[in-house]
Enzyme design. Structure first.
Site, PDB file in Angstrom:
ATOM      1  N   CYS A  62       0.832  -1.127  -0.202  1.00 42.19           N
ATOM      2  CA  CYS A  62       0.028  -0.038   0.092  1.00 42.19           C
ATOM      3  C   CYS A  62       0.705   1.401  -0.109  1.00 42.19           C
ATOM      4  O   CYS A  62       0.446   2.132  -0.648  1.00 42.19           O
ATOM      5  CB  CYS A  62      -0.858  -0.149   1.149  1.00 42.19           C
ATOM      6  SG  CYS A  62      -0.082  -0.035   2.963  1.00 42.19           S
ATOM      7  N   HIS A 330      -1.447   0.723   7.313  1.00 46.16           N
ATOM      8  CA  HIS A 330      -1.913   1.199   5.926  1.00 46.16           C
ATOM      9  C   HIS A 330      -1.721   2.463   5.363  1.00 46.16           C
ATOM     10  O   HIS A 330      -1.406   3.427   6.199  1.00 46.16           O
ATOM     11  CB  HIS A 330      -3.464   0.776   5.723  1.00 46.16           C
ATOM     12  CG  HIS A 330      -3.869   0.765   4.194  1.00 46.16           C
ATOM     13  ND1 HIS A 330      -3.333   0.021   3.386  1.00 46.16           N
ATOM     14  CD2 HIS A 330      -5.164   1.289   3.928  1.00 46.16           C
ATOM     15  CE1 HIS A 330      -3.822   0.414   2.200  1.00 46.16           C
ATOM     16  NE2 HIS A 330      -4.890   1.059   2.590  1.00 46.16           N
ATOM     17  N   ASN A 351      -7.819   5.199  -2.070  1.00 46.43           N
ATOM     18  CA  ASN A 351      -7.222   3.827  -1.350  1.00 46.43           C
ATOM     19  C   ASN A 351      -6.662   3.098  -2.590  1.00 46.43           C
ATOM     20  O   ASN A 351      -6.782   3.428  -3.775  1.00 46.43           O
ATOM     21  CB  ASN A 351      -8.332   3.079  -0.754  1.00 46.43           C
ATOM     22  CG  ASN A 351      -7.580   1.931   0.344  1.00 46.43           C
ATOM     23  OD1 ASN A 351      -6.264   1.860   0.269  1.00 46.43           O
ATOM     24  ND2 ASN A 351      -8.482   1.311   0.969  1.00 46.43           N
TER      25      ASN A 351
END
Length: 391
Positions: A62, A330, A351
């Site tokens: 991520c 994250h 995201n």
């Protein structure tokens, strides 16, 4: 090609760990009993142009996806045509640097997909960049990243190197490790053609992407460390032992607000382990009542519409960091602001889990949540208020 989500599209959409993505999403699936889109009415305030939502697949990359999306958005801000950058090129180069540290530390370092936002800038500066069309990292017949076997194999290899019985390392271990990466992810081209011109990764970064790595700053907020100084970034995935600029808790949202107001997006590392973070519903906030004290009905209606929030304090934030309630899970990208039907502002967060939730890959996060759960920010230095950037 990049996209700008129009006022109409946002209103239609909002009529509202750094571990492997599939495991993380699975752990958050309990928060999907009520569609937030039915209870939230969002009005856009700031809506920065950005590139399309990507999917990191079954990989804990991520940080690379959000960091490269950040660089792509910087290209737009600078008036350039953005490039779909190769996130796995950044990750691959990071694995090489991490392997060097892992061996140097005799294996006393975390291994895996995990990284930090500063890794993207550091790797960009040292190794340059590649477009996705040149290097997708899919060298073993899959459509998306699946890094489980690769990471197990790489760790086994490195542990064997560390535990070798020869008494000293040979000079060959790093080239052998790199060959394993080549097998799983593909070899790196020394030169490649892009839009009719030949580049190396370094010249591509310089001439096409055009951002300067030294223009960016990573920020943290620790109450137990000196403010407005560079301090050690105390999270497990800081394998490179980098420092970051330490600011007061309220400076987190002040910096984000100033950045967005002036056209800069923000890389955002955060904790997503709480019950009041719901990927499916696309909402994250800080409820007044702790989840453990909620009734069954209150839990079921957590995302049915705007709710009162707790006012977070710096003491609460530091305590949560110290007792593992806040973890470095994250990384995403903050690209705008909306207001709900009560006038409260939420950040628009992009995201890298694909178009897989009620808001087509986006999330709406309150400022209290951001102040409480942020583990780091990545932002252009010019986007930081001058009274915060003191050194």
């Amino acid at each position: 090609m990049y996209i700008k989500r129009s006022l109409l599209s946002v209103m239609l959409l909002a009529s509202v760990t750094l571990s492997a993505q599939d495991d993380l999403i699975k752990s958050l699936e309990g928060n999907k009993s009520i569609k937030a889109t039915e209870g939230f009415q969002f009005t856009p305030v700031i809506n920065l142009e950005t590139t399309s939502v990507k999917n990191q697949g079954s990989s804990g990359t991520c940080w690379s996806y959000s960091g490269n999306s950040f660089l792509e958005t910087e290209m737009i801000r600078m008036g350039k045509q953005p490039v779909d950058l190769a996130e796995i090129y950044t990750a691959r180069c990071t694995y090489i640097e991490k392997a060097i540290n892992y061996v140097r530390m005799h294996g006393n370092l975390g291994w895996g997909d995990g990284g930090e936002l500063h890794d993207v800038v550091n790797i960009y500066k040292k190794y340059g960049a590649l477009p996705q069309e040149v290097y997708d990292g899919l060298n073993y017949g899959t459509d998306i990243n699946k890094f489980g076997e690769m990471q197990a194999a790489l760790k086994g290899f490195l542990d064997g190197i560390v535990q070798n019985k020869n008494g000293k390392l040979t000079p060959n271990w790093l080239s052998a490790f790199t060959a394993a990466l080549d097998s799983y992810l593909g070899e790196i081209p020394e030169e490649f053609e892009y839009q009719g011109k030949t580049y190396t990764p370094q010249t591509f970064a310089e001439e096409v992407v055009g951002v300067r790595a030294d223009d960016y700053i990573e920020m943290v907020s620790y109450s137990d460390q000196p403010l407005y100084k560079d301090v050690f970034m105390a999270v497990p995935d800081n394998w490179s032992f980098d420092t970051a600029y330490n600011v007061a808790m309220n400076d987190i949202t002040k910096t984000i607000d100033n950045a967005l107001k002036n056209g800069y997006s923000v890389g955002w590392a955060t904790d997503v382990s709480e019950k009041y973070f719901s990927w499916k519903n696309g909402i994250a906030y800080l409820p007044e009542l702790d989840y453990t004290h909620m009734t069954s009905e209150e839990r079921q209606t957590m995302f049915s519409g705007p709710k009162p929030e707790l006012d977070v304090t710096a003491e609460m934030r530091q305590k949560a960091f110290d007792n593992y309630t806040t973890t470095d899970d994250h990384a995403m990208q903050i690209v705008g602001v909306v207001k709900d039907q009560n006038g409260k502002e939420y950040y628009i967060v992009k995201n890298s889990w694909g178009v897989s939730n009620d808001y087509n890959g986006y999330l709406y996060v309150t400022k209290e949540f951001v102040k409480y759960k942020t583990t780091a920010l990545l932002v252009h230095k010019d986007a930081v208020p001058k009274n915060i950037l003191k050194s």
